[in-house]
Design a protein around this motif. Structure first.
Motif, mmCIF file in Angstrom:
data_model
loop_
_atom_site.group_PDB
_atom_site.id
_atom_site.type_symbol
_atom_site.label_atom_id
_atom_site.label_comp_id
_atom_site.label_asym_id
_atom_site.label_seq_id
_atom_site.Cartn_x
_atom_site.Cartn_y
_atom_site.Cartn_z
ATOM 1 N N ILE A 120 -22.476 -27.052 -13.221
ATOM 2 C CA ILE A 120 -22.880 -26.264 -12.059
ATOM 3 C C ILE A 120 -23.151 -27.164 -10.853
ATOM 4 C CG2 ILE A 120 -23.890 -24.455 -13.515
ATOM 5 C CD1 ILE A 120 -26.638 -25.529 -12.236
ATOM 6 N N VAL A 123 -22.016 -25.765 -7.416
ATOM 7 C CA VAL A 123 -22.771 -24.551 -7.114
ATOM 8 C C VAL A 123 -24.210 -24.921 -6.739
ATOM 9 C CG1 VAL A 123 -23.641 -22.412 -8.132
ATOM 10 C CG2 VAL A 123 -21.302 -23.132 -8.580
ATOM 11 N N ILE A 153 -28.170 -20.031 -10.698
ATOM 12 C CA ILE A 153 -27.232 -18.905 -10.767
ATOM 13 C C ILE A 153 -27.907 -17.615 -10.317
ATOM 14 C CG2 ILE A 153 -25.739 -17.531 -12.278
ATOM 15 C CD1 ILE A 153 -24.862 -20.513 -11.660
ATOM 16 N N TYR A 154 -29.148 -17.401 -10.738
ATOM 17 C CA TYR A 154 -29.868 -16.199 -10.304
ATOM 18 C C TYR A 154 -30.041 -16.169 -8.784
ATOM 19 C CZ TYR A 154 -31.296 -14.451 -14.930
ATOM 20 O OH TYR A 154 -31.338 -13.912 -16.193
ATOM 21 N N TRP A 156 -28.091 -17.494 -6.580
ATOM 22 C CA TRP A 156 -26.782 -17.171 -6.020
ATOM 23 C C TRP A 156 -26.500 -15.674 -6.123
ATOM 24 C CZ3 TRP A 156 -23.603 -18.963 -2.675
ATOM 25 C CH2 TRP A 156 -23.520 -20.331 -2.437
ATOM 26 N N TYR A 176 -23.833 -16.828 -18.493
ATOM 27 C CA TYR A 176 -23.503 -16.975 -17.079
ATOM 28 C C TYR A 176 -22.222 -17.764 -16.818
ATOM 29 C CZ TYR A 176 -25.813 -21.496 -17.801
ATOM 30 O OH TYR A 176 -26.172 -22.732 -18.269
ATOM 31 N N THR A 179 -19.855 -16.130 -14.376
ATOM 32 C CA THR A 179 -20.491 -16.142 -13.055
ATOM 33 C C THR A 179 -20.354 -17.518 -12.421
ATOM 34 O OG1 THR A 179 -22.074 -14.503 -13.863
ATOM 35 C CG2 THR A 179 -22.612 -15.614 -11.791
ATOM 36 N N VAL A 180 -20.557 -18.573 -13.208
ATOM 37 C CA VAL A 180 -20.395 -19.939 -12.697
ATOM 38 C C VAL A 180 -18.953 -20.170 -12.255
ATOM 39 C CG1 VAL A 180 -20.440 -22.404 -13.300
ATOM 40 C CG2 VAL A 180 -22.317 -20.916 -13.996
ATOM 41 N N LEU A 183 -18.509 -18.377 -8.953
ATOM 42 C CA LEU A 183 -19.202 -19.066 -7.872
ATOM 43 C C LEU A 183 -18.537 -20.388 -7.493
ATOM 44 C CD1 LEU A 183 -22.909 -18.485 -8.982
ATOM 45 C CD2 LEU A 183 -21.740 -17.454 -7.026
#
Length: 188
Positions: A120, A123, A153-154, A156, A176, A179-180, A183
């Motif tokens: 991550i 991100v 992540i939350y 974002w 997640y 989601t990663v 993003l």
């Protein structure tokens, strides 16, 4: 299964996220008073613009339990509160009380667990850049947790300018990773 008063909004807050709210409708003033007195919190849920309000379909079924961490009387005489997200839940059924306050029959959703194999870094760096650029976001988090991938992540998901429907899909995933991936492509 448990019951929880619901506060539907166009925005969303997730675990460890913070949000400032202006409370002015009598039903929500009552909700906040009761939540503070019982130290129990309430649920924030996203609005579904396509849902039928009279059937309570205007509220997406995934929300976040929040607790009031600060309050103040605002210059305009309204109650200002700051809430912090605790844990996500799923709504099975919604009932409407006489004053219009919605009460959900809810169950807890499983929490995401950190996966050390998921990169991550990009991100995370872009989120740090956003915090640096927007002091109003930074002010909400005096001690940000940039080293916690789930926290990153939350944040974002709260900030992303995507539809409520898409945010709901991300939140409902078992982990997640997707989601990663989304993003990472977005911030490249």
């Amino acid at each position: 299964m448990f019951t929880l008063p619901l506060f539907p909004l166009s925005a969303h807050v997730l675990p460890q996220g913070r949000m400032a709210l202006r409370i002015f409708e009598p039903r929500y003033i009552r909700m906040v008073k009761e939540a503070c007195a019982a130290q129990s919190g309430f649920g924030i849920c996203m609005l579904n613009a396509k849902g039928n309000k009279s059937l309570n379909e205007h509220i997406y079924h995934v929300g976040t339990h929040v607790k009031v961490i600060d309050f103040d009387m605002l210059n305009d005489g309204l109650l200002g509160i700051t809430v912090e997200g605790d844990r996500c839940f799923s709504i099975q059924q919604i009932e409407t009380e006489k004053d219009g306050l919605r009460i959900g029959q809810c169950s807890w959703l499983p929490t995401w667990q950190a996966d050390p194999g998921t990169d991550i870094s990009l991100v995370k760096q872009r989120l740090i850049d956003i915090f640096d650029k927007y002091p109003e976001i930074q002010d909400m988090y005096p001690a940000p947790h940039f080293e916690d991938p789930i926290w990153v992540i939350y944040r974002w998901l709260e900030l992303l300018p995507v539809s409520a429907e898409q945010k709901q899909q991300f939140i409902q995933q078992r982990d997640y990773v997707k989601t990663v991936d989304f993003l990472t492509q977005l911030v490249k």
